[in-house]
Design an enzyme around this catalytic site. Structure first.
Site, PDB file in Angstrom:
ATOM      1  N   TYR A 143      -5.974   8.220  13.808  1.00 44.47           N
ATOM      2  CA  TYR A 143      -5.829   9.142  12.209  1.00 44.47           C
ATOM      3  C   TYR A 143      -6.839   7.718  11.218  1.00 44.47           C
ATOM      4  O   TYR A 143      -6.572   6.646  11.923  1.00 44.47           O
ATOM      5  CB  TYR A 143      -4.171   7.799  11.790  1.00 44.47           C
ATOM      6  CG  TYR A 143      -4.318   8.624  11.064  1.00 44.47           C
ATOM      7  CD1 TYR A 143      -4.481  10.042  10.321  1.00 44.47           C
ATOM      8  CD2 TYR A 143      -3.822   8.045   9.998  1.00 44.47           C
ATOM      9  CE1 TYR A 143      -3.412  10.289   9.126  1.00 44.47           C
ATOM     10  CE2 TYR A 143      -3.487   8.406   8.946  1.00 44.47           C
ATOM     11  CZ  TYR A 143      -3.627   9.877   8.602  1.00 44.47           C
ATOM     12  OH  TYR A 143      -3.531   9.973   7.009  1.00 44.47           O
ATOM     13  N   ASP A 238     -12.751   1.535  11.356  1.00 48.08           N
ATOM     14  CA  ASP A 238     -11.818   2.055  10.380  1.00 48.08           C
ATOM     15  C   ASP A 238     -11.277   1.118  11.013  1.00 48.08           C
ATOM     16  O   ASP A 238     -10.124   1.015  11.660  1.00 48.08           O
ATOM     17  CB  ASP A 238     -11.129   3.631  10.738  1.00 48.08           C
ATOM     18  CG  ASP A 238     -10.313   3.714  10.195  1.00 48.08           C
ATOM     19  OD1 ASP A 238      -9.646   2.176   9.332  1.00 48.08           O
ATOM     20  OD2 ASP A 238      -9.060   4.763   9.846  1.00 48.08           O
ATOM     21  N   LYS A 266      -4.453  -1.245   3.439  1.00 51.06           N
ATOM     22  CA  LYS A 266      -2.856  -1.858   4.120  1.00 51.06           C
ATOM     23  C   LYS A 266      -3.399  -3.093   3.360  1.00 51.06           C
ATOM     24  O   LYS A 266      -3.498  -3.817   2.402  1.00 51.06           O
ATOM     25  CB  LYS A 266      -2.953  -1.848   5.544  1.00 51.06           C
ATOM     26  CG  LYS A 266      -2.956  -0.206   5.698  1.00 51.06           C
ATOM     27  CD  LYS A 266      -2.282   0.429   6.296  1.00 51.06           C
ATOM     28  CE  LYS A 266      -1.748   1.599   6.690  1.00 51.06           C
ATOM     29  NZ  LYS A 266      -2.603   2.466   7.710  1.00 51.06           N
TER      30      LYS A 266
HETATM   31  C1  LIG Z   1      -2.949   3.889   7.698  1.00 54.22           C
HETATM   32  C2  LIG Z   1      -4.290   4.017   7.641  1.00 54.22           C
HETATM   33  C3  LIG Z   1      -5.045   5.067   7.380  1.00 54.22           C
HETATM   34  C4  LIG Z   1      -5.567   5.860   5.984  1.00 54.22           C
HETATM   35  O1  LIG Z   1      -5.245   4.629   4.298  1.00 54.22           O
HETATM   36  P1  LIG Z   1      -4.083   5.845   3.499  1.00 54.22           P
HETATM   37  O2  LIG Z   1      -3.943   4.009   2.612  1.00 54.22           O
HETATM   38  O3  LIG Z   1      -2.408   6.071   4.580  1.00 54.22           O
HETATM   39  O4  LIG Z   1      -4.552   5.988   3.134  1.00 54.22           O
HETATM   40  C5  LIG Z   1      -6.715   5.321   7.520  1.00 54.22           C
HETATM   41  N1  LIG Z   1      -6.954   4.322   8.834  1.00 54.22           N
HETATM   42  C6  LIG Z   1      -5.927   3.799  10.001  1.00 54.22           C
HETATM   43  C7  LIG Z   1      -6.686   3.576  10.966  1.00 54.22           C
HETATM   44  C8  LIG Z   1      -4.851   3.659   9.322  1.00 54.22           C
HETATM   45  O5  LIG Z   1      -3.989   3.536   9.969  1.00 54.22           O
END
Ligand SMILES: *Cc1c(COP(=O)(O)O)cnc(C)c1O
Length: 420
Positions: A143, A238, A266
């Site tokens: 994701y 990511d 985060k």
């Molecule tokens: C949570 C998440 C996102 C998206 O971040 P948001 O602040 O919710 O837009 C992108 N990449 C990873 C790996 C994530 O866990």
């Protein structure tokens, strides 16, 4: 009317789709009413119904220090008095950028945004601008936020709700997104070969933490690095979950593999809405106003958010044994769960996932074999015992530094009792 989760949820359903502002919060897949949270402190959250829970979600990662850490609150409080937003340059954004760049060698330049989604969307744009190529490779079950090009086989939310590809995303927006199989270098090699000279970047969650927790197999990340080198393709980690969690320098430091660009979210905001992307200076200088890749934000570098992020990262850095302790506690939890349940428990540092299967989980297909009915059953029993985990089989258990051995023992014995 009484302020209960049930009442609030009934009101919420009339005014917000599904009663929520993010689908993963709805307890839809487990068939329960989501708990409305009133407040949080340390490793506990308290709902409006008057129940307390050990919090294994931690706002999906950001609260790595636990909730309501006093000096983080203090940093926010003192900044609030000076103004909530300027839409202009401020010292805190420089401090946060410097703090990261001085400590994470592969980040030479960074740009703050407001969410992980934005960070990824922007980093991919930069990769395309830099390489002058259109295609990107992502992995099934990873994701990367909800921007159009990323909503192809996109992990937990999509896995839980059975929509691997979102409606509303045009073919145009997703046609340049190629999907490979996590932990399968051959699938990447094939895509690169069939699209020679066209792939701008490979984006990967270095630990796939949105299909449960799938750990990179020996040589997988290194293999991606060398495939990128051979093909003039950029490697984007990511690190929205893993950044500042596995180590201060994230998965890149933990596994010793260096990406070209990194996305954060985060933890970097310490609980406030922040994301960031950064990496090699030469690449980051593609970004406007220096370069031709446009990216902007009214609230980006917001002083309150920067203050919370900076105070959080300072603590993570200054407590020298922070990660050693937290990761050891994570391993202790995973080992305990493995022993008492007999199910597969994947773990890296403070991220774990108990899959309701006894087969190993190394791929997206493996993850899909887990028994989600069993998950739902255990989920509701855990709630009864005052343990709050994410309402999906395909999410991690996130530990924060406020968990004691006693807390973790209680969690392990609760699972044991429920599954007996
Ligand atoms: C949570 C998440 C996102 C998206 O971040 P948001 O602040 O919710 O837009 C992108 N990449 C990873 C790996 C994530 O866990």
């Amino acid at each position: 009317m009484n302020k209960t989760s049930e009442n609030l949820f009934n009101r919420a359903k009339f005014v917000m789709p599904g009663g929520v502002n993010s689908p993963v919060r709805a307890f839809q897949s487990v068939g329960l009413v989501p708990r409305f949270i009133d407040r949080a402190k340390g490793n506990k959250i308290y709902d409006v119904d008057g129940k307390e829970y050990l919090d294994l979600v931690g706002s999906w990662g950001p609260m790595i220090l636990g909730h309501g850490e006093e000096h983080v609150l203090e940093a926010v409080r003192s900044q609030i008095e000076k103004g909530l937003s300027f839409g202009a340059c401020n010292e805190l954004e420089v401090q946060l950028a410097e703090f990261i760049i001085e400590r994470v060698p592969h980040i030479e330049m960074i740009r703050m945004v407001n969410s992980g989604t934005e960070a990824v969307m922007s980093a991919v744009r930069v990769a395309r601008g830099y390489t002058k190529r259109n295609k990107i490779i992502k992995f099934e079950g990873c994701y990367h936020g909800h921007s159009d090009a990323m909503l192809v086989k996109a992990g937990s939310g999509a896995m839980t709700f059975g929509e691997p590809n979102s409606s509303g995303v045009t073919e145009g927006a997703s046609q340049d997104t190629l999907t490979a199989k996590y932990n399968d270098l051959e699938s990447v090699r094939t895509l690169l070969k069939n699209n020679e000279g066209e792939v701008a970047c490979i984006i990967v969650e270095p630990v796939a933490a949105n299909m449960g927790v799938v750990v990179p197999m020996e040589g997988f990340l290194e293999g991606l690095r060398s495939l990128c080198n051979d093909n003039g393709t950029l490697l984007i980690f990511d690190e929205v979950i893993t950044g500042f969690r596995l180590a201060f320098g994230g998965a890149a430091e933990y596994f010793g593999v260096t990406p070209d660009l990194v996305t954060y979210g985060k933890i970097i905001g310490g609980g406030m809405p922040v994301g960031a992307y950064g990496g090699k200076k030469e690449i980051m200088e593609m970004v406007s106003p220096v370069g031709k890749v446009y990216q902007a934000g009214t609230l980006s570098g917001n002083p309150i958010a920067m203050a919370a992020g900076l105070a959080t990262l300072r603590t993570l850095w200054e407590q020298k044994d922070f990660y050693e302790k937290l990761n050891a506690m994570g391993e202790y939890l995973a080992e305990g769960l493995r022993k008492v349940t007999g199910f597969t428990v994947n773990n890296v540092g403070s991220l774990s996932c108990l899959y309701y299967t006894d087969e190993t989980v190394e791929t997206y297909e493996d993850a899909l074999r887990a028994n989600t009915n069993k998950f739902s059953y255990v989920f509701s029993k855990l709630l009864d015992k005052g343990i709050y985990v994410a309402p999906s089989q395909f999410e991690a258990l996130f530990l924060n530094s406020k968990f004691t051995k006693e807390d973790v023992d209680y969690i392990i014995s609760s699972y044991e009792e429920i599954l007996r």
